[in-house]
Design a protein around this motif. Structure first.
Motif: not given
Length: 331
Positions: A275-278, A290-291, A299-309, A320-325
């Motif tokens: 939420g703070r990222i957006g 934040l990313t 958990g899946p919630k963090a994974s989905r947030a990274l996928a959205d980024l 960064t999001a791609t690397y973390l995923l």
């Protein structure tokens, strides 16, 4: 008037009047036929002036200047009197505080009194080594008020650590340290919250919870780090604020990963970070931090947030999001 009558009327002994005369402060206007000193009304008024000036703390030498030196400036002397009076009050106040602290230890004998006084003097020593040794003295030899005062004033990191260790072994220090959070001096506030963070017990935890709403961001952050390490979920919003502000953000992210110990907590933290990222107004550096913080949240919630980024307009965030995923095995 003869000297005996002057002494009776003024309240100044005949012996003191003769002393004033020997110093040249009083000069009897005349002598009787028998050679006795004879004082005029003006002489008596001068005696009253001398006694009044003595009452406000002037020395006899200063009184002589005040009465006889045409170049004497009363304002300068009053300023000096004010300074000396304040110094005397400060010294007497310090003595009173020290005696109260000795009394608080309920000394059984003079040896105990001298031991406590020695420790109190050492806590105020200019030598860091002496202060450290005093902090490491047996707890029952050091009044807790003295330890708190020393901890709030100490700038040497080694001595400060010893004092915090001593406070953690003492009773009754939490409320006294909490008073330091209200200091106008930022360094004192920091020392207070650092000391509170190392105290055991529910009272310290409750005071740290209160500190989460402190107007000083540093105090809020220190309290949040300490509480988060204890598993206190109330620290989460402040920890996220620290990441956004770039203030101890790595430590804050580490503590968030500790707080994300179950699925529900992990999902709440991931939602808050996303939420703070957006959020409008969150700048690129903060979005990047934040990313990165999402990496420590399971958990899946963090994974989905990274996928959205992954497709974010900010390339640094997207990379960064791609690397973390990929590290999570989700990319």
């Amino acid at each position: 008037m003869l000297i005996g009558e002057v002494a009776r009327r003024s309240g100044v002994s005949a012996r003191m009047l003769r002393h004033y005369e020997s110093l040249g402060l009083v000069r009897p206007s005349g002598r009787t036929g028998s050679g006795y000193r004879e004082y005029s009304g003006e002489d008596v008024r001068r005696i009253f002036h001398i006694e009044s000036l003595r009452a406000v703390g002037l020395s006899l030498r200063e009184i002589g200047r005040a009465l006889d030196d045409p170049g004497f400036t009363p304002a300068d002397l009053v300023d000096d009197l004010i300074r000396r009076t304040r110094e005397r009050i400060a010294a007497e106040t310090e003595l009173l505080i020290r005696l109260d602290r000795v009394h608080a230890t309920d000394p059984a004998g003079w040896e105990d009194v001298l031991q406590v006084l020695a420790v109190l003097r050492a806590l105020g020593s200019p030598s860091a080594g002496a202060r450290q040794r005093a902090a490491l003295a047996p707890v029952d030899e050091v009044p807790v008020e003295a330890l708190v005062e020393a901890a709030l004033d100490e700038s040497d990191p080694v001595v400060a650590g010893a004092l915090r260790w001593a406070l953690a072994r003492s009773d009754g220090s939490a409320a006294l340290l909490a008073e330091g959070l209200g200091s106008a001096v930022p360094e004192v506030r920091e020392r207070a919250v650092r000391s509170l963070a190392e105290l055991p017990g529910d009272e310290a935890v409750a005071l740290l919870r209160d500190a989460l709403a402190h107007p000083d961001a540093m105090v809020r952050g220190r309290a949040a780090l300490a509480l988060g390490a204890l598993g206190e979920a109330a620290a989460t919003p402040v920890l996220v604020d620290m990441i956004v502000a770039g203030r101890n953000d790595t430590d804050a992210a580490d503590v968030l990963s500790v707080l994300a110990g179950d699925d529900a907590a992990a999902d709440r933290i991931a939602s808050l970070l996303a939420g703070r990222i957006g959020e409008e107004g969150t700048g690129p550096p903060a979005r990047g931090r934040l990313t990165q913080a999402l990496a420590g949240i399971p958990g899946p919630k963090a994974s989905r947030a990274l996928a959205d980024l992954v497709g974010d307009a900010d390339r640094a965030v997207a990379v960064t999001a791609t690397y973390l995923l990929r590290l999570r095995g989700d990319g």
